[in-house]
Design an enzyme around this catalytic site. Structure first.
Site, PDB file in Angstrom:
ATOM      1  N   ASP A 188     -34.543   8.169 -12.715  1.00  0.00           N
ATOM      2  CA  ASP A 188     -33.439   7.667 -11.887  1.00  0.00           C
ATOM      3  C   ASP A 188     -32.885   8.757 -10.975  1.00  0.00           C
ATOM      4  O   ASP A 188     -32.694   8.547  -9.769  1.00  0.00           O
ATOM      5  CB  ASP A 188     -32.304   7.153 -12.776  1.00  0.00           C
ATOM      6  CG  ASP A 188     -32.704   5.938 -13.583  1.00  0.00           C
ATOM      7  OD1 ASP A 188     -32.194   4.848 -13.301  1.00  0.00           O
ATOM      8  OD2 ASP A 188     -33.533   6.072 -14.510  1.00  0.00           O
ATOM      9  N   THR A 189     -32.605   9.892 -11.579  1.00  0.00           N
ATOM     10  CA  THR A 189     -32.026  10.987 -10.810  1.00  0.00           C
ATOM     11  C   THR A 189     -32.983  11.476  -9.735  1.00  0.00           C
ATOM     12  O   THR A 189     -32.583  11.708  -8.583  1.00  0.00           O
ATOM     13  CB  THR A 189     -31.657  12.159 -11.741  1.00  0.00           C
ATOM     14  OG1 THR A 189     -30.674  11.721 -12.684  1.00  0.00           O
ATOM     15  CG2 THR A 189     -31.102  13.340 -10.956  1.00  0.00           C
TER      16      THR A 189
END
Length: 597
Positions: A188-189
């Site tokens: 996600d990051t």
């Protein structure tokens, strides 16, 4: 546009108790604001050990809006998502956690933010200023610290990078996935950071969020994994793009200059220069000739290594190739000269890049093992001979140098132990069906960089196994490695003699072996071009720490010894480059474009 505008992916791992409810709620929510037939729900089932696969299969058979992707092996959260997204039909790609911790009332805003064309990516946030969510203490502390580190290191203005509630424009996501390396929690990051760096429009909006059930995040292993992910991505997007040959050479030169300036605090440079002027030029010349003898041996060793890989070449050609690559290591950062050698044997003898890099890997393992063994054996021999290897002799060094000398000995022992241990693990992996490094690293981190490191070890292990399985080849390559580095030491001993060092023969030989071995271990990390400064510093500290030889003479001998070796290397490299008509810069650039896998 496809018939299905929106694809919602639900990453599922052992969700038998909740998956049917989650799919039902998802379909119902999508129906409330999207036209019939314009959406699909995909269960990205990731190697589940419960009844999730059977439930997902049944639901897909009963409703053509539901699809099920099964994996027998764990792909990781990010890996499962990526696989499903690539196989989906929608132009807007959405995912959220199957526990429905995020209020589904926000799903319409999430989807429409991208579907409208206003944003490329939309993500829910549990940490927007002024918004508060109930969180367990350990989750709250970990999340706060994590997002602070991401904002600090990766310069992301977002407040919540890990919220499992995101939507993407299909083209934007597929473009980003070409560079994303993580396949688990850091996915996600990495997507969000790379999206911002690439200039995509990202919307972060507050959502109502309530934790449900136990988190699947391991607060030790996965947090460490995400921490290593931050450092990896920081290097890739924040540091590496700014590093070129000029920056590296400048930084390396500055390091050497700083080291020299610091030396002048305790040491008169004129004394070093004076000591160098008193060296016997005849013995310096003899040392040069002695060192030259090692180069045909390097070519012969490389011939034997390539022979085991199935290639037969002349020693003369391979000696020239080694000359050029070692010259490249003096000129280019991060041992790029090794890539030059792979380029030369590919361009001139049609040896595949994979075999070229494999042969280099084998050579490096034997070099590291030989240097470490020489250092370790000499260290033990000195101790057994009654030499206090942690104390200074009656030297001319100032008091501050005394502590530095002792520190250098401790560091040398530690470096040798670590290096020997690393080689032992690689050799053990080569003799085992398991990757011992992958197993150990997997227990403390889940970042994709772990797989990268483990894959490197696997390649090394495979290369070493090629030689280790043949006892004759192992003895041949190992013996030539000992001869090569033995000549390296003899060169230093002749240089010592040129300075009239008054030591017993046994002491001179022992200290010479130890100082040269530690000096070369100090060059393992490419912190300066050709290890200049690192070799001299480690060499001098060892000599001063264990003998009555003063700093000025020790440093002068170290400088002359290293200068002889570098000059011979450069002269041989230049001659070989002209003979083969090879451009070092072109070789480095072309070899960088090769997929080494």
């Amino acid at each position: 546009m496809t018939d299905r505008e929106v694809s919602v992916v639900l990453p599922a791992y052992n969700e038998a108790d909740t998956i049917e409810h989650t799919v039902t709620v998802t379909l119902s929510t999508l129906e409330s604001f999207l036209p019939d037939g314009s959406f699909e729900v995909i269960v990205a089932e990731d190697g589940c050990a419960d009844a999730t696969p059977e439930i997902a299969t049944r639901m897909a058979e009963e409703d053509d809006r539901v699809r099920h992707f099964h994996s027998d092996e764990r792909l990781g959260r990010g890996g499962a998502l990526e696989r499903a997204f690539r196989a989906s039909d929608g132009d807007v790609l959405v995912y959220f956690d199957t526990d429905l911790a995020t209020d589904m009332a926000h799903l319409e805003e999430l989807v429409e933010s991208v579907r409208s064309g206003e944003y490329d990516i939309a993500t829910g946030s549990r940490r927007m200023p002024g918004e508060k969510q109930e969180r367990e203490p350990e989750r709250g502390v970990a999340s706060t610290g994590y997002n602070a580190l991401v904002r600090l290191f990766l310069r992301s203005p977002m407040y919540d990078h890990q919220c499992g509630f995101k939507a993407f424009d299909r083209e934007a996501l597929l473009d980003l996935l070409n560079d994303v390396e993580d396949d688990h929690w850091f996915w996600d990051t990495e997507i969000l950071v790379r999206a911002q760096r690439a200039g995509y429009d990202v919307k972060e909006f507050p959502v109502e969020w309530e934790p449900k059930g136990d988190t699947k995040v391991d607060l030790v292993r996965d947090v460490l994994g995400m921490g290593s992910g931050i450092l990896r991505l920081w290097w890739q997007v924040g540091v590496r793009p700014k590093i070129d040959r000029r920056v590296t050479m400048t930084a390396g030169t500055l390091l050497v200059l700083v080291a020299i300036l610091l030396m002048t605090v305790y040491l008169d440079p004129s004394a070093v220069i004076e000591a160098m002027g008193q060296a016997d030029p005849r013995l310096v010349g003899i040392a040069t000739l002695v060192y030259l003898l090692s180069w045909p041996l390097r070519g012969a060793r490389y011939r034997d290594i390539l022979g085991e890989l199935g290639y037969r070449e002349r020693v003369g050609f391979l000696t020239a190739a080694v000359f050029i690559s070692q010259t490249g290591n003096l000129v280019f950062p991060a041992r790029a000269g090794d890539a030059v050698r792979a380029y030369i044997v590919k361009a001139r003898r049609d040896i595949p890049y994979t075999s070229g890099f494999a042969s280099l890997a084998i050579e490096r393992v034997f070099d590291l093992l030989t240097i470490t063994v020489l250092a370790g054996v000499t260290f033990l021999a000195l101790a057994l001979a009654g030499v206090d290897v942690t104390a200074l002799g009656a030297s001319e060094a100032p008091q501050s140098g005394e502590q530095s000398g002792q520190t250098a000995v401790y560091v040398a022992a530690a470096v040798g132990a670590v290096a020997l241990g690393a080689v032992a693990v690689i050799v053990a992996t080569a003799r085992s069906d398991r990757n011992l490094v992958r197993a150990a690293l997997g227990k403390i981190s889940s970042d994709s960089y772990v797989d990268y490191v483990a894959s490197i070890v696997e390649r090394f292990a495979s290369d070493v196994q090629t030689i280790a399985e043949d006892r004759r080849a192992f003895a041949l390559v190992g013996g030539s490695s000992l001869l090569i580095w033995g000549i390296d030491v003899v060169t230093a001993l002749v240089v010592f003699a040129a300075f009239g060092v008054d030591l017993a023969l046994w002491e001179l030989v022992a200290i010479g072996f130890f100082a040269v071995s530690v000096g070369n271990l100090a060059k393992v990390l490419p912190l300066s071009p050709g290890g200049i400064g690192l070799y001299e510093g480690a060499f001098s500290l060892i000599v001063v720490a264990l003998t009555p030889v003063g700093w000025s003479v020790a440093l002068a001998a170290a400088i002359v010894d290293h200068a002889i070796k570098n000059v011979v290397t450069v002269v041989g490299g230049v001659v070989s480059t002209l003979y083969f008509n090879v451009s070092l810069t072109q070789a480095v650039e072309e070899s960088r474009d090769v997929d080494r896998d």
